[in-house]
Design a protein around this motif. Structure first.
Motif, PDB file in Angstrom:
ATOM      1  N   ILE A   1       0.838  -1.205   0.000  1.00  0.00           N
ATOM      2  CA  ILE A   1       0.000   0.000   0.000  1.00  0.00           C
ATOM      3  C   ILE A   1       0.870   1.250   0.000  1.00  0.00           C
ATOM      4  CG2 ILE A   1      -1.788   1.261   1.255  1.00  0.00           C
ATOM      5  CD1 ILE A   1      -2.741  -1.380   2.416  1.00  0.00           C
ATOM      6  N   GLY A   2       2.014   1.188   0.668  1.00  0.00           N
ATOM      7  CA  GLY A   2       2.841   2.372   0.827  1.00  0.00           C
ATOM      8  C   GLY A   2       3.356   2.956  -0.469  1.00  0.00           C
ATOM      9  N   ARG A   3       3.723   2.107  -1.416  1.00  0.00           N
ATOM     10  CA  ARG A   3       4.295   2.614  -2.667  1.00  0.00           C
ATOM     11  C   ARG A   3       3.336   3.568  -3.393  1.00  0.00           C
ATOM     12  NH1 ARG A   3       8.719  -1.066  -4.408  1.00  0.00           N
ATOM     13  NH2 ARG A   3       9.009  -2.560  -2.708  1.00  0.00           N
ATOM     14  N   PRO A   4       2.081   3.152  -3.662  1.00  0.00           N
ATOM     15  CA  PRO A   4       1.177   4.088  -4.320  1.00  0.00           C
ATOM     16  C   PRO A   4       0.738   5.245  -3.425  1.00  0.00           C
ATOM     17  CG  PRO A   4       0.043   2.034  -3.824  1.00  0.00           C
ATOM     18  CD  PRO A   4       1.484   1.803  -3.557  1.00  0.00           C
ATOM     19  N   VAL A   5       0.738   5.071  -2.091  1.00  0.00           N
ATOM     20  CA  VAL A   5       0.391   6.177  -1.195  1.00  0.00           C
ATOM     21  C   VAL A   5       1.417   7.297  -1.317  1.00  0.00           C
ATOM     22  CG1 VAL A   5       0.326   6.865   1.233  1.00  0.00           C
ATOM     23  CG2 VAL A   5      -1.006   4.903   0.466  1.00  0.00           C
ATOM     24  N   VAL A   6       2.700   6.953  -1.263  1.00  0.00           N
ATOM     25  CA  VAL A   6       3.747   7.963  -1.419  1.00  0.00           C
ATOM     26  C   VAL A   6       3.612   8.670  -2.757  1.00  0.00           C
ATOM     27  CG1 VAL A   6       6.235   8.319  -1.673  1.00  0.00           C
ATOM     28  CG2 VAL A   6       5.367   6.825   0.142  1.00  0.00           C
TER      29      VAL A   6
ATOM     30  N   TYR B   1       3.244  -6.303  -5.429  1.00  0.00           N
ATOM     31  CA  TYR B   1       3.996  -6.379  -4.168  1.00  0.00           C
ATOM     32  C   TYR B   1       3.188  -6.975  -3.025  1.00  0.00           C
ATOM     33  CZ  TYR B   1       7.125  -3.367  -6.786  1.00  0.00           C
ATOM     34  OH  TYR B   1       7.952  -2.862  -7.760  1.00  0.00           O
ATOM     35  N   SER B   2       2.166  -7.753  -3.347  1.00  0.00           N
ATOM     36  CA  SER B   2       1.356  -8.381  -2.314  1.00  0.00           C
ATOM     37  C   SER B   2       2.052  -9.612  -1.748  1.00  0.00           C
ATOM     38  CB  SER B   2      -0.007  -8.789  -2.881  1.00  0.00           C
ATOM     39  OG  SER B   2      -0.742  -9.529  -1.938  1.00  0.00           O
ATOM     40  N   ALA B   3       1.968  -9.777  -0.419  1.00  0.00           N
ATOM     41  CA  ALA B   3       2.435 -11.001   0.213  1.00  0.00           C
ATOM     42  C   ALA B   3       1.358 -12.073   0.187  1.00  0.00           C
ATOM     43  CB  ALA B   3       2.845 -10.722   1.657  1.00  0.00           C
ATOM     44  N   LEU B   4       0.130 -11.682  -0.155  1.00  0.00           N
ATOM     45  CA  LEU B   4      -0.993 -12.613  -0.184  1.00  0.00           C
ATOM     46  C   LEU B   4      -1.782 -12.401  -1.487  1.00  0.00           C
ATOM     47  CD1 LEU B   4      -2.213 -14.694   1.932  1.00  0.00           C
ATOM     48  CD2 LEU B   4      -3.928 -12.940   2.369  1.00  0.00           C
ATOM     49  N   PRO B   5      -1.157 -12.692  -2.634  1.00  0.00           N
ATOM     50  CA  PRO B   5      -1.779 -12.388  -3.924  1.00  0.00           C
ATOM     51  C   PRO B   5      -2.843 -13.412  -4.323  1.00  0.00           C
ATOM     52  CG  PRO B   5       0.347 -13.405  -4.284  1.00  0.00           C
ATOM     53  CD  PRO B   5       0.185 -13.276  -2.793  1.00  0.00           C
ATOM     54  N   ARG B   6      -4.090 -13.128  -4.028  1.00  0.00           N
ATOM     55  CA  ARG B   6      -5.176 -14.061  -4.327  1.00  0.00           C
ATOM     56  C   ARG B   6      -5.286 -14.353  -5.819  1.00  0.00           C
ATOM     57  NH1 ARG B   6      -6.310 -10.855  -0.059  1.00  0.00           N
ATOM     58  NH2 ARG B   6      -7.291 -11.799   1.774  1.00  0.00           N
ATOM     59  N   GLU B   7      -4.927 -13.379  -6.646  1.00  0.00           N
ATOM     60  CA  GLU B   7      -5.025 -13.570  -8.096  1.00  0.00           C
ATOM     61  C   GLU B   7      -4.111 -14.674  -8.612  1.00  0.00           C
ATOM     62  OE1 GLU B   7      -6.980  -9.958  -7.069  1.00  0.00           O
ATOM     63  OE2 GLU B   7      -4.985 -10.685  -6.542  1.00  0.00           O
TER      64      GLU B   7
ATOM     65  N   ASP C   1       9.340 -21.888  -7.050  1.00  0.00           N
ATOM     66  CA  ASP C   1       8.199 -22.534  -6.414  1.00  0.00           C
ATOM     67  C   ASP C   1       7.310 -21.450  -5.802  1.00  0.00           C
ATOM     68  OD1 ASP C   1       6.700 -23.741  -4.057  1.00  0.00           O
ATOM     69  OD2 ASP C   1       7.575 -25.550  -4.937  1.00  0.00           O
ATOM     70  N   TRP C   2       6.015 -21.545  -6.034  1.00  0.00           N
ATOM     71  CA  TRP C   2       5.110 -20.493  -5.561  1.00  0.00           C
ATOM     72  C   TRP C   2       5.120 -20.371  -4.045  1.00  0.00           C
ATOM     73  CZ3 TRP C   2       0.606 -20.988  -2.568  1.00  0.00           C
ATOM     74  CH2 TRP C   2       0.214 -22.301  -2.269  1.00  0.00           C
ATOM     75  N   ARG C   3       5.372 -21.483  -3.348  1.00  0.00           N
ATOM     76  CA  ARG C   3       5.405 -21.453  -1.886  1.00  0.00           C
ATOM     77  C   ARG C   3       6.619 -20.702  -1.372  1.00  0.00           C
ATOM     78  NH1 ARG C   3       4.003 -27.723  -2.291  1.00  0.00           N
ATOM     79  NH2 ARG C   3       5.493 -27.318  -3.958  1.00  0.00           N
ATOM     80  N   GLU C   4       7.685 -20.733  -2.131  1.00  0.00           N
ATOM     81  CA  GLU C   4       8.879 -19.962  -1.780  1.00  0.00           C
ATOM     82  C   GLU C   4       8.643 -18.475  -2.026  1.00  0.00           C
ATOM     83  OE1 GLU C   4      13.323 -19.203  -3.669  1.00  0.00           O
ATOM     84  OE2 GLU C   4      12.326 -21.120  -4.024  1.00  0.00           O
ATOM     85  N   CYS C   5       7.954 -18.173  -3.107  1.00  0.00           N
ATOM     86  CA  CYS C   5       7.675 -16.773  -3.448  1.00  0.00           C
ATOM     87  C   CYS C   5       6.683 -16.131  -2.485  1.00  0.00           C
ATOM     88  CB  CYS C   5       7.111 -16.676  -4.862  1.00  0.00           C
ATOM     89  SG  CYS C   5       8.241 -17.134  -6.165  1.00  0.00           S
ATOM     90  N   PHE C   6       5.654 -16.894  -2.107  1.00  0.00           N
ATOM     91  CA  PHE C   6       4.555 -16.324  -1.335  1.00  0.00           C
ATOM     92  C   PHE C   6       4.220 -17.232  -0.139  1.00  0.00           C
ATOM     93  CE2 PHE C   6       3.842 -15.224  -5.867  1.00  0.00           C
ATOM     94  CZ  PHE C   6       4.116 -13.864  -5.779  1.00  0.00           C
TER      95      PHE C   6
END
Length: 336
Positions: free
Chosen positions: A9-14, A168-174, A309-314
């Motif tokens: 969230i911080g990146r677009p807020v700044v 930059y999401s740590a929980l990218p549902r998409e 591996d997706w588990r390593e990424c997220f």
């Protein structure tokens, strides 16, 4: 000053505040910066767990303090102790503080008959859970309670986003749809007829709410969501359109069968939040729709995943949904 500036969230807020004419100090644990920021953005390191670090950084004061990583009552006390040195503040909370008329909430979703039956849509006047001690939601409720109790120190806007999405999401549902498409999976299964609705919050729309609240200081609590709540099937179709694929989608009438049909949006009842208060008080209009935001998200996910591996990424996503890509179970379901 923006705390948590290099987060999702911080990146677009700044960026939004800088474009609106603010002189921004971007604070984060590592003191990094985003390539898209204006050169005038000042970056600093901040570890708020060091008792006086935040107060020292604020120094003689700032017109606006945006806290994107405040978590509990202790963080609230850090903020309200700055009375006299801060003009106004915007603090991120969460819609997970809401509970239904029977006391069910996000914290009870995994229990038998524990899914909350929220009104549609949920307004900011909806009751909230107990404060502090047991969970993320309890701590966020304690954060809000302590902030609002000390709200006469300076104006504080509390924003409650829902399913936050964007780069930059740590929980990218998409990733549920993106990875399947990258893996050339041409069949998938969605629970609840693909009609589940779980309100999304794009990071750029949250940034717009921060920008508007900064320009109109006040003590208030507002939902911070997109203007639309697409179904799980509509989300899949929108991602398919971005990626140029047309997979087959099958549907379960009810809940997932084990891992089959399970998605990060698979909910038996709608979770939808009212945005009329933000429209009324701040003049809020979303700057991007869900579909319009997807090309950026899909590109970031594709690049972040690469050959890893997706588990390593997220790891956070993997912890919450360990069987999100159980292709063998899906194939067996289709075969049966």
């Amino acid at each position: 000053m923006v705390i948590g500036a290099t987060g999702q969230i911080g990146r677009p807020v700044v960026d939004a505040l800088t474009r609106d004419g603010w002189e921004v100090t971007a604070a984060s644990r590592r003191g990094g910066r985003d390539a898209a920021w204006d050169e005038g953005v000042r970056t600093v390191r901040l570890d708020r767990s060091e008792g006086t670090a935040l107060a020292a950084l604020v120094g003689d004061g700032c017109d606006l303090l945006v806290d994107l990583v405040a978590y509990d009552a202790g963080h609230a006390r850090q903020l309200t102790s700055l009375a006299g040195r801060v003009g106004s503040a915007v603090v991120i909370s969460s819609v997970s503080v809401y509970e239904d008329a029977s006391g069910r909430s996000f914290d009870t979703m995994g229990e038998p008959d524990g899914f909350p039956a929220y009104p549609v849509p949920v307004r900011e006047t909806q009751r909230t859970i107990a404060e502090g001690g047991r969970s993320y939601s309890n701590d966020k409720a304690a954060l809000e309670g302590a902030l609002l109790a000390g709200g006469d120190a300076f104006p504080i806007t509390v924003l409650r986003p829902a399913a936050v999405h964007g780069p930059y999401s740590a929980l990218p549902r998409e990733l549920y749809f993106v990875k399947r498409n990258l893996d050339a999976r041409r069949r998938r299964v969605l629970a609840y007829k693909g009609e589940s609705r779980f309100h999304p919050s794009n990071v750029r729309n949250i940034a717009e709410l921060v920008r508007l609240a900064a320009a109109r200081p006040g003590t208030r609590v507002l939902n911070a969501c997109d203007d639309e709540t697409p179904t799980s099937a509509e989300i899949g179709a929108a991602i398919d359109a971005v990626m140029g694929v047309e997979p087959q989608t099958a549907f379960l009438d009810g809940p997932p069968e084990g891992s089959v049909g399970q998605t990060p949006w698979s909910v038996p009842l709608p979770v939808v939040f009212d945005m009329s208060a933000a429209q009324r008080e701040l003049g809020y209009r979303p700057v991007v729709s869900y579909a319009e935001s997807l090309p950026e998200t899909v590109a970031w996910l594709t690049g972040a995943l690469g050959e890893r591996d997706w588990r390593e990424c997220f790891p956070r996503l993997a912890q919450r949904y360990p069987d999100l890509f159980d292709y063998a179970a899906e194939d067996a379901w289709f075969a049966a």
